[in-house]
Design a protein around this motif. Structure first.
Motif, mmCIF file in Angstrom:
data_model
loop_
_atom_site.group_PDB
_atom_site.id
_atom_site.type_symbol
_atom_site.label_atom_id
_atom_site.label_comp_id
_atom_site.label_asym_id
_atom_site.label_seq_id
_atom_site.Cartn_x
_atom_site.Cartn_y
_atom_site.Cartn_z
ATOM 1 N N GLU A 34 0.838 -1.349 0.076
ATOM 2 C CA GLU A 34 -0.033 0.183 -0.161
ATOM 3 C C GLU A 34 0.968 1.247 0.131
ATOM 4 N N ASN A 35 0.390 2.318 -0.163
ATOM 5 C CA ASN A 35 1.036 3.968 -0.502
ATOM 6 C C ASN A 35 2.220 3.713 -1.504
ATOM 7 N N THR A 36 2.669 2.551 -2.344
ATOM 8 C CA THR A 36 4.244 2.439 -2.759
ATOM 9 C C THR A 36 3.620 2.404 -4.551
ATOM 10 N N TRP A 37 3.789 3.212 -5.580
ATOM 11 C CA TRP A 37 3.874 2.916 -7.158
ATOM 12 C C TRP A 37 5.010 1.416 -6.899
ATOM 13 N N THR A 38 3.431 0.798 -8.160
ATOM 14 C CA THR A 38 3.876 -0.374 -8.147
ATOM 15 C C THR A 38 3.119 -1.036 -9.935
ATOM 16 N N HIS A 39 3.848 -1.317 -10.897
ATOM 17 C CA HIS A 39 3.319 -1.333 -11.884
ATOM 18 C C HIS A 39 3.321 -2.763 -11.770
ATOM 19 N N VAL A 40 1.543 -3.154 -12.490
ATOM 20 C CA VAL A 40 1.537 -4.926 -12.869
ATOM 21 C C VAL A 40 0.839 -5.061 -14.171
ATOM 22 N N ALA A 41 1.459 -5.954 -14.847
ATOM 23 C CA ALA A 41 0.904 -5.639 -16.030
ATOM 24 C C ALA A 41 0.724 -8.155 -15.902
ATOM 25 N N THR A 42 -0.071 -8.089 -16.891
ATOM 26 C CA THR A 42 -0.707 -9.437 -17.454
ATOM 27 C C THR A 42 -0.552 -9.724 -18.904
ATOM 28 N N VAL A 43 -0.508 -10.707 -18.743
ATOM 29 C CA VAL A 43 0.227 -10.826 -20.362
ATOM 30 C C VAL A 43 -0.190 -12.401 -20.590
ATOM 31 N N TYR A 44 -1.247 -12.865 -22.093
ATOM 32 C CA TYR A 44 -1.409 -13.883 -21.982
ATOM 33 C C TYR A 44 -0.182 -14.101 -23.819
ATOM 34 N N ASP A 45 0.026 -15.773 -23.597
ATOM 35 C CA ASP A 45 1.423 -15.734 -25.052
ATOM 36 C C ASP A 45 -0.068 -16.700 -25.297
ATOM 37 N N GLY A 46 -0.706 -17.142 -25.772
ATOM 38 C CA GLY A 46 -1.306 -18.694 -26.688
ATOM 39 C C GLY A 46 -1.573 -19.274 -25.675
ATOM 40 N N THR A 47 -0.632 -19.947 -24.584
ATOM 41 C CA THR A 47 -1.532 -20.982 -23.739
ATOM 42 C C THR A 47 -0.954 -20.173 -22.294
ATOM 43 N N ASN A 48 0.010 -19.674 -21.983
ATOM 44 C CA ASN A 48 -0.067 -19.003 -20.277
ATOM 45 C C ASN A 48 -0.622 -17.890 -19.956
ATOM 46 N N LYS A 49 -0.495 -17.930 -19.327
ATOM 47 C CA LYS A 49 -1.517 -16.477 -18.261
ATOM 48 C C LYS A 49 -0.293 -16.396 -17.492
ATOM 49 N N THR A 50 0.629 -14.748 -17.549
ATOM 50 C CA THR A 50 1.171 -14.953 -16.294
ATOM 51 C C THR A 50 1.241 -13.421 -15.274
ATOM 52 N N ILE A 51 1.349 -12.856 -14.350
ATOM 53 C CA ILE A 51 1.299 -11.836 -13.924
ATOM 54 C C ILE A 51 2.526 -11.465 -13.532
ATOM 55 N N TYR A 52 2.717 -9.629 -13.857
ATOM 56 C CA TYR A 52 4.152 -9.088 -13.045
ATOM 57 C C TYR A 52 4.432 -8.803 -12.379
ATOM 58 N N ILE A 53 5.073 -8.709 -11.267
ATOM 59 C CA ILE A 53 4.621 -7.439 -10.507
ATOM 60 C C ILE A 53 6.319 -6.275 -10.380
ATOM 61 N N ASN A 54 5.969 -5.531 -10.742
ATOM 62 C CA ASN A 54 7.653 -4.689 -10.516
ATOM 63 C C ASN A 54 8.473 -5.103 -11.833
ATOM 64 N N GLY A 55 7.985 -5.775 -12.980
ATOM 65 C CA GLY A 55 8.532 -6.298 -13.916
ATOM 66 C C GLY A 55 9.012 -7.982 -13.658
ATOM 67 N N ILE A 56 8.549 -8.151 -12.477
ATOM 68 C CA ILE A 56 9.068 -9.693 -12.183
ATOM 69 C C ILE A 56 8.169 -10.895 -11.971
ATOM 70 N N SER A 57 8.537 -11.775 -12.469
ATOM 71 C CA SER A 57 7.423 -12.801 -12.947
ATOM 72 C C SER A 57 6.666 -13.584 -11.440
ATOM 73 N N SER A 58 5.717 -13.115 -10.990
ATOM 74 C CA SER A 58 4.690 -13.442 -9.670
ATOM 75 C C SER A 58 3.667 -14.505 -10.055
#
Length: 140
Positions: A34-58
């Motif tokens: 909380e109260n900290t800037w965080t980059h979140v990305a979700t990716v789907y590559d046709g097979t896998n769904k991945t969450i990245y938090i601050n550029g690190i796979s999570s």
């Protein structure tokens, strides 16, 4: 099958990526402070769904499709009226699977909006009331 795609925080401050009315849900192994800037990305590559938090796979799962076409796209709310509590800066939608290297290289950069494969780019710094301007060349 209909339903919204949802990226949210659960009560343990973990990122969840799911599709309403579908049997899959991906929960990150890492948490968002909380109260900290965080980059979140979700990716789907046709097979896998991945969450990245601050550029690190999570977290990654390999089940369920990410398909469909919807007339309504919400940022910061679900169709049922549940709203995100917090501040967002930039939402980007791509029509290719971003790699970890691409995510890390661009997560702190402001884009031009004409990058290859960008579908929509919302800077959150322009628009009015409940509408945002798409800063990509696609004008969504």
């Amino acid at each position: 099958m209909g339903g919204e795609y949802i990226v949210s925080l659960n009560s343990a401050n973990k990122v969840e990526f799911q599709r309403e009315f579908d049997p899959w849900i991906l929960t990150s192994s890492g948490t968002v402070s909380e109260n900290t800037w965080t980059h979140v990305a979700t990716v789907y590559d046709g097979t896998n769904k991945t969450i990245y938090i601050n550029g690190i796979s999570s977290g990654t799962i390999a089940s369920g499709n990410v398909t469909g076409s919807y007339n309504t796209f919400y940022i910061g709310r679900r169709g049922g009226g549940l709203y995100f509590t917090g501040i967002m800066d930039e939402v980007r939608i791509w029509d290719d699977a971003r790699t970890q290297s691409e995510i890390r290289a661009n997560m702190h950069a402001e884009l031009s909006g004409s990058e290859s494969n960008i579908v929509a780019y919302y800077k959150m710094s322009n628009g009015s009331a409940t509408s945002l301007t798409d800063n990509s060349s696609n004008s969504n």
